[in-house]
Design an enzyme around this catalytic site. Structure first.
Site, PDB file in Angstrom:
ATOM      1  N   HIS A 123     -45.034  21.850  24.328  1.00  0.00           N
ATOM      2  CA  HIS A 123     -43.974  20.996  24.861  1.00  0.00           C
ATOM      3  C   HIS A 123     -42.660  21.765  24.719  1.00  0.00           C
ATOM      4  O   HIS A 123     -42.518  22.576  23.797  1.00  0.00           O
ATOM      5  CB  HIS A 123     -43.934  19.727  24.005  1.00  0.00           C
ATOM      6  CG  HIS A 123     -43.002  18.655  24.470  1.00  0.00           C
ATOM      7  ND1 HIS A 123     -41.646  18.705  24.261  1.00  0.00           N
ATOM      8  CD2 HIS A 123     -43.230  17.490  25.118  1.00  0.00           C
ATOM      9  CE1 HIS A 123     -41.079  17.620  24.753  1.00  0.00           C
ATOM     10  NE2 HIS A 123     -42.020  16.865  25.284  1.00  0.00           N
ATOM     11  N   ASP A 200     -46.602  21.086  15.362  1.00  0.00           N
ATOM     12  CA  ASP A 200     -45.972  19.986  16.091  1.00  0.00           C
ATOM     13  C   ASP A 200     -47.000  18.861  16.170  1.00  0.00           C
ATOM     14  O   ASP A 200     -47.968  18.940  16.935  1.00  0.00           O
ATOM     15  CB  ASP A 200     -45.578  20.494  17.487  1.00  0.00           C
ATOM     16  CG  ASP A 200     -45.103  19.376  18.402  1.00  0.00           C
ATOM     17  OD1 ASP A 200     -45.193  18.196  18.021  1.00  0.00           O
ATOM     18  OD2 ASP A 200     -44.655  19.692  19.520  1.00  0.00           O
ATOM     19  N   GLN A 203     -48.166  14.426  18.959  1.00  0.00           N
ATOM     20  CA  GLN A 203     -49.248  13.694  19.650  1.00  0.00           C
ATOM     21  C   GLN A 203     -50.418  13.376  18.725  1.00  0.00           C
ATOM     22  O   GLN A 203     -51.413  12.803  19.175  1.00  0.00           O
ATOM     23  CB  GLN A 203     -49.757  14.514  20.849  1.00  0.00           C
ATOM     24  CG  GLN A 203     -48.748  14.680  21.971  1.00  0.00           C
ATOM     25  CD  GLN A 203     -48.357  13.349  22.603  1.00  0.00           C
ATOM     26  OE1 GLN A 203     -49.065  12.344  22.481  1.00  0.00           O
ATOM     27  NE2 GLN A 203     -47.227  13.331  23.282  1.00  0.00           N
ATOM     28  N   LYS A 226     -43.638   7.618  18.827  1.00  0.00           N
ATOM     29  CA  LYS A 226     -44.978   7.873  19.387  1.00  0.00           C
ATOM     30  C   LYS A 226     -46.067   7.305  18.479  1.00  0.00           C
ATOM     31  O   LYS A 226     -47.257   7.529  18.692  1.00  0.00           O
ATOM     32  CB  LYS A 226     -45.195   9.378  19.574  1.00  0.00           C
ATOM     33  CG  LYS A 226     -44.319   9.976  20.686  1.00  0.00           C
ATOM     34  CD  LYS A 226     -44.676  11.409  20.930  1.00  0.00           C
ATOM     35  CE  LYS A 226     -43.608  12.175  21.677  1.00  0.00           C
ATOM     36  NZ  LYS A 226     -43.519  11.854  23.106  1.00  0.00           N
ATOM     37  N   CYS A 364     -42.724  17.964  30.509  1.00  0.00           N
ATOM     38  CA  CYS A 364     -41.960  18.759  29.527  1.00  0.00           C
ATOM     39  C   CYS A 364     -42.728  19.991  29.073  1.00  0.00           C
ATOM     40  O   CYS A 364     -42.658  20.369  27.890  1.00  0.00           O
ATOM     41  CB  CYS A 364     -41.552  17.921  28.315  1.00  0.00           C
ATOM     42  SG  CYS A 364     -40.412  16.628  28.721  1.00  0.00           S
TER      43      CYS A 364
HETATM   44  N1  PLP Z   1     -44.044  17.754  21.016  1.00  0.00           N
HETATM   45  C1  PLP Z   1     -44.977  17.158  21.762  1.00  0.00           C
HETATM   46  C2  PLP Z   1     -46.368  17.711  21.777  1.00  0.00           C
HETATM   47  C3  PLP Z   1     -44.642  16.037  22.508  1.00  0.00           C
HETATM   48  O1  PLP Z   1     -45.568  15.451  23.271  1.00  0.00           O
HETATM   49  C4  PLP Z   1     -43.319  15.546  22.464  1.00  0.00           C
HETATM   50  C5  PLP Z   1     -42.912  14.388  23.293  1.00  0.00           C
HETATM   51  O2  PLP Z   1     -43.518  14.070  24.292  1.00  0.00           O
HETATM   52  C6  PLP Z   1     -42.393  16.201  21.657  1.00  0.00           C
HETATM   53  C7  PLP Z   1     -42.794  17.296  20.939  1.00  0.00           C
HETATM   54  C8  PLP Z   1     -40.974  15.736  21.547  1.00  0.00           C
HETATM   55  O3  PLP Z   1     -40.890  14.532  20.870  1.00  0.00           O
HETATM   56  P1  PLP Z   1     -39.489  13.758  20.745  1.00  0.00           P
HETATM   57  O4  PLP Z   1     -38.958  13.650  22.140  1.00  0.00           O
HETATM   58  O5  PLP Z   1     -39.861  12.459  20.148  1.00  0.00           O
HETATM   59  O6  PLP Z   1     -38.620  14.576  19.873  1.00  0.00           O
END
Ligand code: PLP
Length: 406
Positions: A123, A200, A203, A226, A364
């Site tokens: 992402h 990260d 998810q 999430k 993204c």
């Molecule tokens: N990393 C992953 C794998 C994601 O799916 C997302 C959001 O969709 C993020 C990071 C970013 O999360 P946030 O926008 O809550 O900071």
């Protein structure tokens, strides 16, 4: 044992809304999950009974709010099986957690000629901070490629590690492909070379048991929104030995020990990384969401969501011309797909008009789309309040979109 999905649905008021005069089907859970009444009430109750700024006051409300906030920190510690509560840093979300590490770890440990490894499936949140930090510090960013099914190419990863590698940053679960990465193996390999690893977990945490000590992650990042908690709050888990060595990320109140005209000494962990008034209501929401997940049972959630994934995969594949992106054997409950040459936005608009919320576009993850040579995908991502009947509605909607657009 039958999963009590109807009872669970009753806890989520938004699931009974209608859109375009049709019952809402919410399949955009990877973007954000809906919130149960328990979480909504915890936030309201905080403002009705406890609201106060924390850590500074000696009066009743301030002490009470401080205790609740610090209790939430320790509930999160237990949830991800961290060693101590002060290894849990509150942030605004996964994005800020990763930015914190990129800025602070980068400043301390990344120098010209060093290397950072990430993957092509990340992402933007786990991509741009490393890209920019490497550009600034004249370091090189390397990308683990993928196999056909959307798994990481672990042989390529093994070969990518050099004496100059300073950090590995990969996602636990891909938000596009659904691939559950072999994080234990990724971390073990890096640790053989004394390289720390950031995972990260945006998810992952709402869908499976996470044990940061068992996986031996050095950093683990996730977002409240999430995992059935509010927006604007997230968590950075970091091993004490790294956090101790890293400089503060932001300056201001809370993160200081003593301030003089000429210099400042910094607070201890976790406060060193929490400048300014924190999101206390968010912490109350995360604490309640974790209790909710615990009462429902992470293993049962995992098993039920796997059933949803299996059913959705089988039903979507019945449609001629459907192409799935991400078919790894270890996969989370989301499906990215395209059909024929239909642009994902066109299909998404028709699916939306039929009352179904799916995500369309690059999700993204533009580098991944470039790598796959596609403009984007249509993504249906499931949560434990979804049902097979809702999947049937999605299949009908996809068929309808195909009929109209081909
Ligand atoms: N990393 C992953 C794998 C994601 O799916 C997302 C959001 O969709 C993020 C990071 C970013 O999360 P946030 O926008 O809550 O900071």
């Amino acid at each position: 044992m039958v999963f009590p999905v109807e009872k669970i649905r009753a806890d989520f008021p938004i699931l009974s809304t209608r859109v375009y005069n049709k019952p809402l089907v919410y399949f955009d859970n990877a973007a954000t999950t809906q919130k149960p009444l328990q979480v909504i009430r915890a936030i309201t109750e905080y403002y009705e009974k406890e609201n106060c700024n924390i850590h500074r006051g000696v009066h009743f409300l301030s002490v009470r709010a401080t205790e609740a906030y610090e209790d939430a920190r320790c509930v999160i510690r237990d949830f991800i099986h961290a060693k101590s509560c002060h290894e849990i840093i509150f942030t605004r979300g996964t994005t800020e957690s990763i930015n914190l590490v990129a800025a602070s770890f980068g400043k301390q440990f990344i120098h010209e000629g060093d290397e950072v490894i990430t993957s092509v499936m990340e992402h933007h949140s786990n991509f741009v901070p490393w890209q920019q930090m490497c550009l600034e510090r004249k370091a090189t960013l390397k990308f683990i490629p993928l196999l056909e099914d959307g798994s990481l190419d672990m042989d390529a990863y093994r070969e990518m590690i050099t004496p100059n590698t300073r950090l590995v940053a990969v996602t636990h679960i891909s938000n596009v492909l659904g691939t559950i990465n072999p994080v234990n193996e990724i971390i073990a390999l890096a640790h053989q070379h004394n390289i720390p690893v950031l995972i990260d977990g945006a998810q992952a945490v709402a869908h499976m048991n996470v044990d940061v000590q068992e996986m031996d992650a050095d950093f683990y990042c996730f977002s409240g929104h999430k995992m059935y908690a509010p927006m604007g709050i997230g968590i950075l888990y970091g091993k004490e030995r790294w956090l101790e060595q890293m400089p503060p990320y932001q300056m201001g109140g809370e993160m200081i020990k003593e301030v003089f005209f000429t210099h400042t000494t910094f607070n201890e962990l976790p406060f060193k990384f929490e400048a300014g008034t924190p999101n206390v209501e968010g912490a109350m929401g995360v604490r309640t969401a974790i209790r909710y997940l615990g009462e429902t049972g992470m293993d049962r959630i995992d098993a039920y969501e796997k059933e949803l994934l299996g059913y959705a995969t089988q039903r979507l594949l019945e449609i001629d011309g459907i192409q799935l992106y991400g078919t790894a054997p270890h996969k989370a409950s989301l499906i990215s797909f395209l059909m024929n040459n239909i642009h994902p936005y066109d299909a998404g608009m028709i699916i939306d008009k039929l009352g179904i919320a799916v995500r369309t576009g690059h999700l993204c993850a533009q580098p991944l789309m470039e790598y796959l040579k596609i403009p984007g995908t249509i993504r249906a991502s499931f949560a434990f309040y979804n049902t097979n009947e809702e999947i049937d509605r999605l299949v009908e909607a996809v068929k309808k979109a195909k009929e109209m657009l081909l």
